[in-house]
Design an enzyme around this catalytic site. Structure first.
Site, PDB file in Angstrom:
ATOM      1  N   GLY A  71       1.140  -1.345   0.064  1.00 20.59           N
ATOM      2  CA  GLY A  71       0.189  -0.041   0.083  1.00 20.59           C
ATOM      3  C   GLY A  71       1.496   1.252   0.147  1.00 20.59           C
ATOM      4  N   THR A  72       2.004   0.835   0.742  1.00 23.41           N
ATOM      5  CA  THR A  72       2.817   2.437   1.036  1.00 23.41           C
ATOM      6  C   THR A  72       3.111   2.845  -0.303  1.00 23.41           C
ATOM      7  OG1 THR A  72       3.392   2.032   3.296  1.00 23.41           O
ATOM      8  CG2 THR A  72       5.145   3.451   1.458  1.00 23.41           C
ATOM      9  N   ASN A 151      -8.172   3.915   8.319  1.00 23.55           N
ATOM     10  CA  ASN A 151      -7.709   2.739   9.022  1.00 23.55           C
ATOM     11  C   ASN A 151      -7.939   1.793  10.762  1.00 23.55           C
ATOM     12  OD1 ASN A 151      -5.929   4.819   8.071  1.00 23.55           O
ATOM     13  ND2 ASN A 151      -4.253   3.673   9.832  1.00 23.55           N
ATOM     14  N   GLN A 179      -7.400   0.008   3.569  1.00 22.45           N
ATOM     15  CA  GLN A 179      -8.363  -0.797   4.528  1.00 22.45           C
ATOM     16  C   GLN A 179      -9.649  -1.150   3.495  1.00 22.45           C
ATOM     17  OE1 GLN A 179      -8.197  -1.514   6.880  1.00 22.45           O
ATOM     18  NE2 GLN A 179      -5.656  -0.611   7.228  1.00 22.45           N
ATOM     19  N   SER A 199      -3.737  -2.980  -0.712  1.00 13.77           N
ATOM     20  CA  SER A 199      -1.971  -3.446  -0.713  1.00 13.77           C
ATOM     21  C   SER A 199      -2.439  -5.370   0.402  1.00 13.77           C
ATOM     22  CB  SER A 199      -2.074  -3.158   1.243  1.00 13.77           C
ATOM     23  OG  SER A 199      -1.073  -3.759   1.892  1.00 13.77           O
ATOM     24  N   HIS A 201      -1.207  -7.817   2.303  1.00 12.93           N
ATOM     25  CA  HIS A 201      -1.138  -8.088   3.940  1.00 12.93           C
ATOM     26  C   HIS A 201      -2.862  -7.130   4.589  1.00 12.93           C
ATOM     27  CE1 HIS A 201       0.452  -4.968   6.436  1.00 12.93           C
ATOM     28  NE2 HIS A 201       0.597  -4.839   5.176  1.00 12.93           N
ATOM     29  N   THR A 237      12.460  -7.967 -10.984  1.00 11.33           N
ATOM     30  CA  THR A 237      11.466  -8.461 -11.618  1.00 11.33           C
ATOM     31  C   THR A 237      10.329  -8.624 -10.784  1.00 11.33           C
ATOM     32  OG1 THR A 237      13.419  -9.435 -12.078  1.00 11.33           O
ATOM     33  CG2 THR A 237      12.247 -11.070 -11.260  1.00 11.33           C
ATOM     34  N   CYS A 325       1.250   1.962  13.088  1.00  6.49           N
ATOM     35  CA  CYS A 325       2.455   2.904  12.377  1.00  6.49           C
ATOM     36  C   CYS A 325       3.441   3.815  13.506  1.00  6.49           C
ATOM     37  CB  CYS A 325       2.415   3.471  10.864  1.00  6.49           C
ATOM     38  SG  CYS A 325       1.770   2.411  10.204  1.00  6.49           S
TER      39      CYS A 325
END
Ligand code: PLP
Length: 387
Positions: A71-72, A151, A179, A199, A201, A237, A325
């Site tokens: 996401g970042t 979030n 989210q 994202s 995860h 890659t 975070c």
């Protein structure tokens, strides 16, 4: 002691089907997706299948999906990519005060690169008002960036109304959908997004994979240069096993979302009712907003959120104070402060985020643990008195 995990907005466990897709590629597709031989082509096929699975869930063209590391990176690529592409000398960007640091810190850097930025406030329910976004427009506004769901509180922003405002003004619209993805229906033919970050995860894949939806015709300056991977927008890659996991997660979301979100909404209701009946002087933040079904953010007057996180951890529960975070930092949540909470109340707030592994029994045990931890911590507090 059996642990129970209530921090799915920070990272969500990998489902067995997703793990199988991930390990199958690791095991069976060792090639580089850019190689022309058989093994390269197998890897390429797995990558493109994942892209189609994600596009099917998002209702867009597979060509509009760019894989990233998460996401970042998606947020950075969207913001830097547009602002470095525009030919005007001092472009303007509108965002909100409650964005994730992946957007806010990117904005801070853009300000150093001569981009003008307006941070619109939110109301006490945690929602940005489309009319304050309209009021912030200038002739130089090239991009509006607003998250789909917050979030920390789960508040779902009025993205469709904001998209209309952006497009009427000739600006592009980026949504940080990290989210929302996997928790509510997300369709690119409905949100009005020109760019949409997701994202893996946060939606049950291994860490280190994400994607950016880039609407056909939208041009970005890449941030990472090298080979011509990902339509020239993201060299390097490809992480094919993780992309395959994200594709499988998307297919799983498509199958299970309505039932899963109804189940989580029930569990969240059970948790909120339980805590409010067992613990005096607490309340749900952003309860007036439409919210993600799995998220609740609750203040406990007279309590230090970090102390409560540690106390619950010792009892076997993983929860969060503020966003993951900024955990470890002493600052109260910028999201809760922007909603007008006092610093004390913001610091007293905890986020509980539910997911597929949670059960009613875990919720009931959590309610009891919260009640005993709150009573314990308040007894130790020199300032707290029952009202
Ligand atoms: C977690 C999160 C991000 C960052 O995603 P990563 O994949 O962890 O880099 C961005 N925006 C929001 C709203 C998030 O919750």
């Amino acid at each position: 002691m059996e642990r129970a995990y209530f921090d799915h907005n920070a990272a969500s466990p990998v489902a067995p089907e997703v793990l199988e897709a991930f390990t199958a590629v690791l095991r069976d597709a060792p090639g580089n997706a850019s190689s022309i031989h058989h093994d390269g082509q197998i890897a390429k096929q797995r990558l493109e299948m994942a892209r189609r699975q994600i596009a099917a869930l998002l209702h867009c063209d597979p060509k509009e999906i760019v894989f990233t590391s998460g996401g970042t990176e998606s947020d950075n690529l969207a913001l830097f990519g547009i602002l470095r592409e525009v030919p005007i000398s001092r472009p303007h960007l509108i965002t909100t005060a409650i964005e994730h640091p992946a957007v806010l810190r990117t904005c801070a850097q853009l300000e150093r690169e001569a981009v003008a930025i307006t941070y619109v406030p939110v109301n006490s329910g945690g929602l940005a008002d489309p009319s304050s976004i309209r009021a912030a427009l200038t002739p130089e506004t090239v991009l509006i960036s607003v998250m789909h769901a917050n979030n920390e509180t789960g508040a779902i922003q009025p993205v469709q109304a904001i998209a209309e405002i952006a497009h009427a003004a000739g600006a592009l619209f980026h949504i940080d959908g990290v989210q929302a993805f996997g928790k509510i229906p997300v369709r690119m033919d409905e949100t009005g997004a020109d760019l949409y970050s997701i994202s893996g995860h946060k939606a049950g894949t291994p860490k280190g994979i994400g994607a950016l939806f880039v609407r056909k015709g939208v041009h970005l300056t890449p941030m990472i240069f090298g080979g011509r991977h990902e339509h020239g927008l993201r060299a390097g890659t490809e992480n094919v096993p993780a992309a395959a996991a994200l594709g499988r997660a998307a297919a799983l979301i498509e199958e299970t979302l309505p039932a899963a979100s109804a189940r989580l909404r029930d569990l969240r209701g059970r948790l909120e009712r339980g805590i409010r009946s067992e613990v005096p002087n607490c309340g749900v933040n952003a309860h007036t907003a439409p919210r993600l079904p799995n998220t609740t953010n609750i203040y406990f007057d007279g309590i230090e959120g970090e102390a409560m996180v540690i106390s619950l951890d010792l009892k076997g529960f993983s929860v969060s104070s503020g966003s993951a975070c900024s955990s470890g930092a002493v600052e109260p949540s910028h999201v809760l402060l922007a909603m007008g909470l006092s610093p004390e109340r913001a610091r007293s707030s905890l986020r509980f985020s539910l997911g597929p592994t949670n059960t009613a029994d875990q919720v009931d045990r959590l309610i009891a643990a919260v009640a005993s931890s709150a009573a314990q911590l308040r007894r130790l507090s020199p300032t707290y008195s029952e009202r």
